[in-house]
Each structure stands twice: as structure tokens, then as C-alpha cells.
Design a protein around this motif. Structure first.
Motif, PDB file in Angstrom:
ATOM      1  N   THR A  34       0.825  -1.210   0.000  1.00 46.87           N
ATOM      2  CA  THR A  34       0.000   0.000   0.000  1.00 46.87           C
ATOM      3  C   THR A  34       0.856   1.257   0.000  1.00 46.87           C
ATOM      4  N   ALA A  35       1.923   1.251   0.769  1.00 47.59           N
ATOM      5  CA  ALA A  35       2.790   2.430   0.852  1.00 47.59           C
ATOM      6  C   ALA A  35       3.438   2.734  -0.501  1.00 47.59           C
ATOM      7  N   PHE A  36       3.777   1.711  -1.263  1.00 48.28           N
ATOM      8  CA  PHE A  36       4.369   1.925  -2.582  1.00 48.28           C
ATOM      9  C   PHE A  36       3.352   2.557  -3.527  1.00 48.28           C
ATOM     10  N   ARG A  37       2.110   2.066  -3.477  1.00 51.68           N
ATOM     11  CA  ARG A  37       1.063   2.675  -4.313  1.00 51.68           C
ATOM     12  C   ARG A  37       0.868   4.134  -3.929  1.00 51.68           C
ATOM     13  N   ARG A  38       0.833   4.424  -2.635  1.00 50.50           N
ATOM     14  CA  ARG A  38       0.645   5.806  -2.174  1.00 50.50           C
ATOM     15  C   ARG A  38       1.830   6.686  -2.589  1.00 50.50           C
ATOM     16  N   TYR A  39       3.019   6.100  -2.579  1.00 49.98           N
ATOM     17  CA  TYR A  39       4.219   6.861  -2.945  1.00 49.98           C
ATOM     18  C   TYR A  39       4.146   7.309  -4.402  1.00 49.98           C
ATOM     19  N   ILE A  40       3.774   6.391  -5.288  1.00 51.50           N
ATOM     20  CA  ILE A  40       3.659   6.747  -6.708  1.00 51.50           C
ATOM     21  C   ILE A  40       2.617   7.844  -6.886  1.00 51.50           C
ATOM     22  N   ALA A  41       1.488   7.713  -6.228  1.00 53.76           N
ATOM     23  CA  ALA A  41       0.424   8.722  -6.329  1.00 53.76           C
ATOM     24  C   ALA A  41       0.890  10.069  -5.783  1.00 53.76           C
ATOM     25  N   SER A  42       1.707  10.052  -4.729  1.00 54.86           N
ATOM     26  CA  SER A  42       2.188  11.304  -4.138  1.00 54.86           C
ATOM     27  C   SER A  42       3.078  12.079  -5.101  1.00 54.86           C
ATOM     28  N   LYS A  43       3.654  11.385  -6.063  1.00 54.88           N
ATOM     29  CA  LYS A  43       4.504  12.025  -7.076  1.00 54.88           C
ATOM     30  C   LYS A  43       3.691  12.426  -8.307  1.00 54.88           C
ATOM     31  N   GLU A  44       2.366  12.368  -8.175  1.00 54.77           N
ATOM     32  CA  GLU A  44       1.427  12.766  -9.228  1.00 54.77           C
ATOM     33  C   GLU A  44       1.594  11.950 -10.501  1.00 54.77           C
ATOM     34  N   LYS A  45       1.808  10.653 -10.327  1.00 58.87           N
ATOM     35  CA  LYS A  45       1.858   9.711 -11.442  1.00 58.87           C
ATOM     36  C   LYS A  45       0.773   8.657 -11.243  1.00 58.87           C
ATOM     37  N   PHE A  46       0.298   8.122 -12.358  1.00 54.80           N
ATOM     38  CA  PHE A  46      -0.661   7.027 -12.291  1.00 54.80           C
ATOM     39  C   PHE A  46       0.083   5.720 -12.055  1.00 54.80           C
ATOM     40  N   TYR A  47      -0.613   4.762 -11.458  1.00 51.72           N
ATOM     41  CA  TYR A  47      -0.071   3.410 -11.331  1.00 51.72           C
ATOM     42  C   TYR A  47      -1.128   2.407 -11.750  1.00 51.72           C
ATOM     43  N   MET A  48      -0.664   1.262 -12.226  1.00 51.80           N
ATOM     44  CA  MET A  48      -1.496   0.104 -12.524  1.00 51.80           C
ATOM     45  C   MET A  48      -0.713  -1.086 -11.993  1.00 51.80           C
ATOM     46  N   LEU A  49      -1.000  -1.442 -10.748  1.00 53.18           N
ATOM     47  CA  LEU A  49      -0.223  -2.459 -10.053  1.00 53.18           C
ATOM     48  C   LEU A  49      -1.088  -3.677  -9.769  1.00 53.18           C
ATOM     49  N   CYS A  50      -0.614  -4.833 -10.199  1.00 50.96           N
ATOM     50  CA  CYS A  50      -1.347  -6.071  -9.964  1.00 50.96           C
ATOM     51  C   CYS A  50      -1.420  -6.350  -8.462  1.00 50.96           C
ATOM     52  N   VAL A  51      -2.469  -7.046  -8.059  1.00 48.53           N
ATOM     53  CA  VAL A  51      -2.649  -7.432  -6.662  1.00 48.53           C
ATOM     54  C   VAL A  51      -3.111  -8.887  -6.608  1.00 48.53           C
ATOM     55  N   PRO A  52      -2.838  -9.571  -5.495  1.00 46.20           N
ATOM     56  CA  PRO A  52      -3.307 -10.952  -5.348  1.00 46.20           C
ATOM     57  C   PRO A  52      -4.828 -11.011  -5.219  1.00 46.20           C
ATOM     58  N   LYS A  53      -5.377 -12.186  -5.479  1.00 50.65           N
ATOM     59  CA  LYS A  53      -6.838 -12.348  -5.454  1.00 50.65           C
ATOM     60  C   LYS A  53      -7.443 -12.219  -4.063  1.00 50.65           C
ATOM     61  N   ASP A  54      -6.637 -12.288  -3.015  1.00 49.84           N
ATOM     62  CA  ASP A  54      -7.173 -12.162  -1.655  1.00 49.84           C
ATOM     63  C   ASP A  54      -7.011 -10.755  -1.078  1.00 49.84           C
ATOM     64  N   THR A  55      -6.662  -9.790  -1.916  1.00 50.16           N
ATOM     65  CA  THR A  55      -6.504  -8.404  -1.473  1.00 50.16           C
ATOM     66  C   THR A  55      -7.827  -7.879  -0.923  1.00 50.16           C
ATOM     67  N   ALA A  56      -7.784  -7.284   0.251  1.00 54.91           N
ATOM     68  CA  ALA A  56      -8.995  -6.777   0.910  1.00 54.91           C
ATOM     69  C   ALA A  56      -9.324  -5.365   0.438  1.00 54.91           C
ATOM     70  N   VAL A  57     -10.587  -5.156   0.068  1.00 56.33           N
ATOM     71  CA  VAL A  57     -11.068  -3.845  -0.358  1.00 56.33           C
ATOM     72  C   VAL A  57     -12.480  -3.635   0.187  1.00 56.33           C
ATOM     73  N   TRP A  58     -12.929  -2.399   0.120  1.00 58.49           N
ATOM     74  CA  TRP A  58     -14.286  -2.031   0.520  1.00 58.49           C
ATOM     75  C   TRP A  58     -14.974  -1.397  -0.680  1.00 58.49           C
ATOM     76  N   LEU A  59     -16.268  -1.611  -0.807  1.00 57.02           N
ATOM     77  CA  LEU A  59     -17.025  -1.022  -1.914  1.00 57.02           C
ATOM     78  C   LEU A  59     -17.470   0.404  -1.621  1.00 57.02           C
ATOM     79  N   GLN A  60     -17.413   0.791  -0.359  1.00 52.92           N
ATOM     80  CA  GLN A  60     -17.695   2.164   0.050  1.00 52.92           C
ATOM     81  C   GLN A  60     -16.677   2.542   1.111  1.00 52.92           C
ATOM     82  N   ASN A  61     -16.450   3.838   1.266  1.00 54.49           N
ATOM     83  CA  ASN A  61     -15.490   4.290   2.265  1.00 54.49           C
ATOM     84  C   ASN A  61     -16.023   3.970   3.665  1.00 54.49           C
ATOM     85  N   PRO A  62     -15.386   3.057   4.395  1.00 56.64           N
ATOM     86  CA  PRO A  62     -15.885   2.675   5.718  1.00 56.64           C
ATOM     87  C   PRO A  62     -15.913   3.821   6.725  1.00 56.64           C
ATOM     88  N   MET A  63     -15.119   4.855   6.474  1.00 60.37           N
ATOM     89  CA  MET A  63     -15.078   5.969   7.419  1.00 60.37           C
ATOM     90  C   MET A  63     -16.276   6.906   7.249  1.00 60.37           C
TER      91      MET A  63
END
Length: 188
Positions: A34-63
Motif C-alpha cells: 500500500t505504501a508503494f502505491r501511495r508513494y507513486i500517487a504522491s509524485k502525481e503519477k498514475f499506477y497500474m499495479l497487480c494485486v493478489p486475489k485475496d486483497t482486501a477492499v471495501w465497496l464504500q469508504n468505511p469511514m
């Protein structure tokens, strides 16, 4: 240095050299960081990074979601079971246009260092020709879906080059002890 540290340094060198690129791509080893993805975004570049099939995500912002359904954590493979796929041509090849079925789902991912920090990303799900699914996360929320599909497919050329160096040039027998020796051998 770790592989992630080396990747971050290589990314910084590309920026410092004013290398003209639109998107950074990598396999799931880097995508799960996650930190690597955030780092690329912080430099104002797009990323397309593969993730494993068990990666946890939410469909809405839990906060910001009040109902419990939006606060449920899902694996990307669970989301794929209910995703709407559409066929998108990604590039020409020797047999015509190469097409894959893609689904695009807006998701939120959690920062492991700050459990109350969530980032909105786009989950790109691609159905391979053999029926298997592959997953990638991107910060390209404003990017059109055909472009996201193209970005998702561009790593093929890097992987093909690595495979060819192993099979044709004997790179699979390389016994480099240091990263620098590995890079010099690759350059040769």
C-alpha cells in the motif's frame, strides 16, 4: 535494501531524469504494498499495479458509510463474482485485435500503518482467455476504461522480454550476488 526500496529508488531516478511516462506498472509483489502505491500517487503519477486475489477492499469508504453493508471488507476475487464485464480491445497482434473481458469497480483500500485512512482506487479485473481472473489497482479514477485496459496489458512486453532473456540468453542460470551485477547483466 528491500525490493520495494529499490523500486522506489528506480522510480525516483526516472522522475529525476525527466523520463516521460504516464503510468507505472508492476506485478503483485509491488502492488500489494500500500505504501508503494501511495508513494507513486504522491509524485502525481498514475499506477497500474497487480494485486493478489485475496486483497482486501471495501465497496464504500468505511469511514463515511453508516450502513453495515458498506463497511464489509471483500476480497477482490469476491467482487469479481458480481462484476459486470465488457470486452475491450487492447492492442493489435498477429491474429488481429487482442481483446479481454474487463470489469472496473471503484473500491477503497486501507492503509495498514493508519487503520483509519482509506484510499479510493479503481479495481481492474481482467478475464484471461483461459478463464482465469487477474486483478490490478490503479489511482486512475478519472481515466477512461479503454485506457485503463491498455495500461493493464502493457506489462506483457516487459514480461515477454524477461522470459526471452531466460530462455534464449541463459539468464535463468545467472548467479548474481548483488543487484548491481544483476542489472549489468540485464543491460548486456
Amino acid at each position: 535494501q528491500s525490493k520495494i526500496d529499490l523500486a522506489r529508488a528506480q522510480f525516483d531516478r526516472a522522475l529525476a531524469s525527466k523520463l516521460d511516462f504516464e503510468v507505472a506498472g508492476a506485478d503483485s509483489f509491488y502492488g500489494r504494498d500500500t505504501a508503494f502505491r501511495r508513494y507513486i500517487a504522491s509524485k502525481e503519477k498514475f499506477y497500474m499495479l497487480c494485486v493478489p486475489k485475496d486483497t482486501a477492499v471495501w465497496l464504500q469508504n468505511p469511514m463515511t458509510t453508516v450502513d453495515e453493508k458498506g463497511n464489509l471488507k471483500h476480497s477482490v476475487s469476491q467482487i469479481a463474482q458480481q462484476a459486470d464485464f465488457k470486452t475491450i480491445a487492447v492492442r493489435p497482434c498477429e491474429r488481429g485485435m487482442l481483446t479481454y473481458d474487463h470489469a472496473f469497480v471503484k473500491v477503497w483500500t486501507q492503509n495498514p500503518d493508519s487503520p483509519t485512512v482509506f484510499t479510493e482506487e479503481i479495481l481492474v479485473i481482467r478475464r484471461e482467455n483461459d478463464g482465469n481472473l487477474s486483478f490490478a489497482l490503479s489511482n486512475g479514477l478519472s481515466v477512461e476504461q479503454p485506457i485503463l485496459a491498455l495500461w493493464r496489458s502493457q506489462r506483457y512486453f516487459v514480461e515477454r522480454t524477461i522470459q526471452d532473456t531466460k530462455s534464449e540468453l541463459g539468464w535463468d542460470e545467472l548467479q548474481a550476488l548483488k543487484y548491481r551485477a544483476y542489472m549489468h547483466t540485464l543491460a548486456l
